[in-house]
Design an enzyme around this catalytic site. Structure first.
Site, PDB file in Angstrom:
ATOM      1  N   GLU A 147       0.812  -1.225   0.000  1.00 23.40           N
ATOM      2  CA  GLU A 147       0.000   0.000   0.000  1.00 23.40           C
ATOM      3  C   GLU A 147       0.839   1.267   0.000  1.00 23.40           C
ATOM      4  OE1 GLU A 147      -3.148   0.300   2.744  1.00 23.40           O
ATOM      5  OE2 GLU A 147      -3.745  -1.781   2.506  1.00 23.40           O
TER       6      GLU A 147
ATOM      7  N   TYR B 163      -2.927   4.779   7.538  1.00 20.90           N
ATOM      8  CA  TYR B 163      -2.183   3.522   7.733  1.00 20.90           C
ATOM      9  C   TYR B 163      -1.032   3.423   6.738  1.00 20.90           C
ATOM     10  CZ  TYR B 163      -0.923  -1.340   6.848  1.00 20.90           C
ATOM     11  OH  TYR B 163      -0.205  -2.493   6.609  1.00 20.90           O
TER      12      TYR B 163
ATOM     13  N   LYS C 212       3.080   3.427   7.301  1.00 14.19           N
ATOM     14  CA  LYS C 212       3.988   2.346   6.873  1.00 14.19           C
ATOM     15  C   LYS C 212       5.050   2.909   5.915  1.00 14.19           C
ATOM     16  CE  LYS C 212       3.902  -1.501   7.699  1.00 14.19           C
ATOM     17  NZ  LYS C 212       4.422  -2.348   8.804  1.00 14.19           N
TER      18      LYS C 212
HETATM   19  P1  NAD Z   1      -2.325  -7.518  13.000  1.00 16.05           P
HETATM   20  O1  NAD Z   1      -3.061  -6.252  13.298  1.00 16.05           O
HETATM   21  O2  NAD Z   1      -3.081  -8.793  12.895  1.00 16.05           O
HETATM   22  O3  NAD Z   1      -1.186  -7.756  14.105  1.00 16.05           O
HETATM   23  C1  NAD Z   1      -0.369  -6.721  14.557  1.00 16.05           C
HETATM   24  C2  NAD Z   1       0.316  -7.181  15.829  1.00 16.05           C
HETATM   25  O4  NAD Z   1       1.157  -6.118  16.296  1.00 16.05           O
HETATM   26  C3  NAD Z   1      -0.658  -7.511  16.972  1.00 16.05           C
HETATM   27  O5  NAD Z   1      -0.273  -8.695  17.603  1.00 16.05           O
HETATM   28  C4  NAD Z   1      -0.507  -6.318  17.918  1.00 16.05           C
HETATM   29  O6  NAD Z   1      -0.772  -6.629  19.288  1.00 16.05           O
HETATM   30  C5  NAD Z   1       0.944  -5.947  17.691  1.00 16.05           C
HETATM   31  N1  NAD Z   1       1.202  -4.559  18.057  1.00 16.05           N
HETATM   32  C6  NAD Z   1       0.507  -3.455  17.681  1.00 16.05           C
HETATM   33  N2  NAD Z   1       1.047  -2.349  18.234  1.00 16.05           N
HETATM   34  C7  NAD Z   1       2.122  -2.764  18.958  1.00 16.05           C
HETATM   35  C8  NAD Z   1       3.094  -2.096  19.735  1.00 16.05           C
HETATM   36  N3  NAD Z   1       3.076  -0.762  19.889  1.00 16.05           N
HETATM   37  N4  NAD Z   1       4.057  -2.830  20.351  1.00 16.05           N
HETATM   38  C9  NAD Z   1       4.092  -4.191  20.202  1.00 16.05           C
HETATM   39  N5  NAD Z   1       3.180  -4.867  19.478  1.00 16.05           N
HETATM   40  C10 NAD Z   1       2.228  -4.168  18.859  1.00 16.05           C
HETATM   41  O7  NAD Z   1      -1.496  -7.209  11.688  1.00 16.05           O
HETATM   42  P2  NAD Z   1      -1.072  -8.185  10.491  1.00 16.05           P
HETATM   43  O8  NAD Z   1      -2.126  -8.155   9.457  1.00 16.05           O
HETATM   44  O9  NAD Z   1      -0.619  -9.450  11.070  1.00 16.05           O
HETATM   45  O10 NAD Z   1       0.175  -7.370   9.915  1.00 16.05           O
HETATM   46  C11 NAD Z   1       1.493  -7.606  10.424  1.00 16.05           C
HETATM   47  C12 NAD Z   1       2.474  -6.762   9.646  1.00 16.05           C
HETATM   48  O11 NAD Z   1       2.420  -7.123   8.269  1.00 16.05           O
HETATM   49  C13 NAD Z   1       2.202  -5.259   9.698  1.00 16.05           C
HETATM   50  O12 NAD Z   1       3.438  -4.594   9.770  1.00 16.05           O
HETATM   51  C14 NAD Z   1       1.510  -4.965   8.379  1.00 16.05           C
HETATM   52  O13 NAD Z   1       1.725  -3.652   7.966  1.00 16.05           O
HETATM   53  C15 NAD Z   1       2.197  -5.957   7.464  1.00 16.05           C
HETATM   54  N6  NAD Z   1       1.420  -6.397   6.301  1.00 16.05           N
HETATM   55  C16 NAD Z   1       0.155  -6.876   6.449  1.00 16.05           C
HETATM   56  C17 NAD Z   1      -0.520  -7.354   5.321  1.00 16.05           C
HETATM   57  C18 NAD Z   1      -1.906  -7.934   5.436  1.00 16.05           C
HETATM   58  O14 NAD Z   1      -2.484  -8.309   4.425  1.00 16.05           O
HETATM   59  N7  NAD Z   1      -2.488  -8.056   6.625  1.00 16.05           N
HETATM   60  C19 NAD Z   1       0.104  -7.314   4.066  1.00 16.05           C
HETATM   61  C20 NAD Z   1       1.399  -6.789   3.961  1.00 16.05           C
HETATM   62  C21 NAD Z   1       2.062  -6.347   5.089  1.00 16.05           C
HETATM   63  O1  DAU Z   2      -2.184  -4.723   0.668  1.00 12.65           O
HETATM   64  C1  DAU Z   2      -1.720  -5.060   1.930  1.00 12.65           C
HETATM   65  C2  DAU Z   2      -2.679  -4.564   2.987  1.00 12.65           C
HETATM   66  O2  DAU Z   2      -3.823  -5.417   2.941  1.00 12.65           O
HETATM   67  C3  DAU Z   2      -2.081  -4.566   4.389  1.00 12.65           C
HETATM   68  O3  DAU Z   2      -1.033  -3.645   4.431  1.00 12.65           O
HETATM   69  C4  DAU Z   2      -3.130  -4.204   5.451  1.00 12.65           C
HETATM   70  O4  DAU Z   2      -2.575  -4.329   6.753  1.00 12.65           O
HETATM   71  C5  DAU Z   2      -4.294  -5.164   5.305  1.00 12.65           C
HETATM   72  O5  DAU Z   2      -5.325  -4.814   6.224  1.00 12.65           O
HETATM   73  C6  DAU Z   2      -4.828  -5.124   3.881  1.00 12.65           C
HETATM   74  O6  DAU Z   2      -5.412  -3.837   3.597  1.00 12.65           O
HETATM   75  P1  DAU Z   2      -6.795  -3.700   2.793  1.00 12.65           P
HETATM   76  O7  DAU Z   2      -7.378  -2.395   3.149  1.00 12.65           O
HETATM   77  O8  DAU Z   2      -6.638  -4.042   1.372  1.00 12.65           O
HETATM   78  O9  DAU Z   2      -7.601  -4.927   3.500  1.00 12.65           O
HETATM   79  P2  DAU Z   2      -9.087  -5.066   4.062  1.00 12.65           P
HETATM   80  O10 DAU Z   2      -9.218  -6.482   4.505  1.00 12.65           O
HETATM   81  O11 DAU Z   2      -9.449  -4.011   5.027  1.00 12.65           O
HETATM   82  O12 DAU Z   2      -9.974  -4.841   2.756  1.00 12.65           O
HETATM   83  C7  DAU Z   2      -9.747  -5.570   1.554  1.00 12.65           C
HETATM   84  C8  DAU Z   2     -10.664  -4.999   0.487  1.00 12.65           C
HETATM   85  O13 DAU Z   2     -12.024  -5.298   0.818  1.00 12.65           O
HETATM   86  C9  DAU Z   2     -10.588  -3.493   0.361  1.00 12.65           C
HETATM   87  O14 DAU Z   2     -10.776  -3.141  -1.004  1.00 12.65           O
HETATM   88  C10 DAU Z   2     -11.786  -2.994   1.202  1.00 12.65           C
HETATM   89  C11 DAU Z   2     -12.794  -4.087   0.969  1.00 12.65           C
HETATM   90  N1  DAU Z   2     -13.758  -4.356   2.060  1.00 12.65           N
HETATM   91  C12 DAU Z   2     -13.269  -4.517   3.327  1.00 12.65           C
HETATM   92  C13 DAU Z   2     -14.129  -4.840   4.353  1.00 12.65           C
HETATM   93  C14 DAU Z   2     -13.620  -4.997   5.769  1.00 12.65           C
HETATM   94  C15 DAU Z   2     -15.097  -4.553   1.762  1.00 12.65           C
HETATM   95  O15 DAU Z   2     -15.541  -4.432   0.590  1.00 12.65           O
HETATM   96  N2  DAU Z   2     -15.963  -4.884   2.775  1.00 12.65           N
HETATM   97  C16 DAU Z   2     -15.527  -5.031   4.057  1.00 12.65           C
HETATM   98  O16 DAU Z   2     -16.361  -5.348   4.938  1.00 12.65           O
END
Ligand code: NAD
Ligand code: DAU
Length: 336
Positions: free
Chosen positions: A127, A152, A156
């Protein structure tokens, strides 16, 4: 790697990484996690106590971070930094914790890495590059300009820039990975796929933002873990690697696949208020990681990975149920 400090290791992707490390390596893992609403101790339950230790604390607190990083041996050990506030919708309601954890927290860890010389891997997101048009033939590469849209993704992007500056100015031995949207077990039900799975389990209709044509590039979290481990072992210091598995799908396509899986009509969904500043499309070109480091994803079939994930949520209702009512109430208050 002998010892790894995994920040955010009790959240979705971090806990899957800890399981991956225990299954595939001999390394000892210390998890540093604040246990915010997004974390659960259950995600680490059952792991061997002599391999995994959980320390509850804040990455933005140097008095917590410094002693943990001091325990690491720069010759053999590493910090893998997952901890973050991760949900775009939350960042629109209250950006403050995103700046504090994602920027100040990363700064605090980098200062510890600078002082000790320990290897540092920073986990980031696609993102940071903003979004692409639906019909744009291009995908994101390591050379794409930063252009974040939400608080967000801006936080990042800020953390990525800190890492790059600490490499260049202070010689910190860091790598960065920017990954696309993950799916799999232990993902909080505020996120798109688990929200829709649990809505359908509850007999309700999936909620699709806007016109539902937004595209995300889905990767199974297990493939994200293997990619991070590959970068940790073989990545070149100072380099950025994009992680993706060629999983582009519109939100409507994903919701329809979930409905099909449950034998419901593909039109049994609800369009709701769009997200402010909603990114249109993400798409990752991961050729550098594949060619240079020899990584390949194992989950090539999205529908099969989705079926596994649905089965996991069906089997773990005791885990997600306590958060469901409050999560939906918060969405309902925003017309979503
Ligand atoms: P998540 O929200 O499920 O988990 C985040 C974790 O970080 C939690 O366990 C939370 O307690 C911990 N945390 C938050 N603030 C903290 C702090 N101040 N000190 C210590 N711990 C803290 O997130 P996720 O989806 O597992 O994402 C993990 C990482 O991967 C993030 O850096 C996110 O940007 C990155 N990422 C996520 C996605 C995705 O699709 N979810 C994709 C690409 C990158
Ligand atoms: O691309 C990586 C990112 O993917 C990570 O960095 C973020 O931490 C992770 O949360 C995710 O971000 P998105 O915003 O893409 O994910 P989210 O699951 O919130 O939403 C995915 C898509 O679905 C987005 O286009 C918004 C849409 N959406 C989301 C929700 C929660 C819906 O249409 N309905 C919903 O209820």
């Amino acid at each position: 790697m002998n010892r790894i400090l995994v920040t955010g290791g009790a959240g979705f992707i971090g806990s899957n990484f800890v399981h991956h490390v225990v299954r595939h390596t001999d390394a000892h893992v210390t998890v540093l996690d604040k246990l915010t609403y997004a974390a659960t101790r259950e995600s680490l339950a059952g792991l061997p106590e002599d391999r995994v230790e959980l320390v509850v604390g804040d990455i933005a607190d140097a008095s917590v971070v410094d002693p943990l990083v001091d325990r690491l041996d720069p010759a053999t050990d590493a910090v893998v930094h997952y901890a973050a506030e991760s949900h775009n919708d939350n960042s629109l309601s209250d950006p403050a914790p995103f700046v504090q954890t994602n920027i100040v927290g990363t700064f605090t860890l980098l200062e510890a890495a600078r002082r000790t010389g320990v290897r540092f891997h920073h986990v980031s997101t696609d993102e940071v590059y903003g979004d692409l048009d639906l019909d744009d033939p291009k995908r994101f590469t390591e050379d794409t300009a930063y252009n974040p849209s939400s608080p967000y993704s801006a936080s990042k992007a800020g953390s990525d820039h800190l890492v790059r500056a600490w490499v260049r100015s202070f010689g910190v031995r860091a790598t960065i990975s920017n990954c696309s949207n993950n799916y799999g077990p232990w993902q909080h039900i505020e996120k798109f796929i688990p929200r829709q799975i649990t809505e359908v389990i509850d007999g309700r209709r999936p909620r699709v933002y806007g016109d539902g044509l937004n595209v995300r590039d889905w990767i199974h979290t297990e493939d994200h873990s293997s990619a991070v481990w590959t970068i940790l072992e073989k990545g070149r210091i100072g380099q950025t690697y994009l992680i993706g598995a060629d999983g582009e799908r519109s939100n409507l396509d994903v919701v329809r696949a979930i409905l099909r899986h449950f034998g419901r009509s593909e039109d049994d969904l609800e369009f709701v208020t769009d997200r402010a500043g909603h990114d249109r499309r993400y798409a990752i070109e991961s050729g550098k990681l594949r060619t240079e480091l020899g990584w390949e994803p194992t989950y090539q079939d999205f529908e099969a990975g989705l079926a596994d994930t649905i089965a996991w949520y069906q089997a773990h209702e005791d885990w997600w149920r306590p958060a469901k009512a409050a999560t939906e109430a918060a969405y309902a208050a925003k017309g979503q």
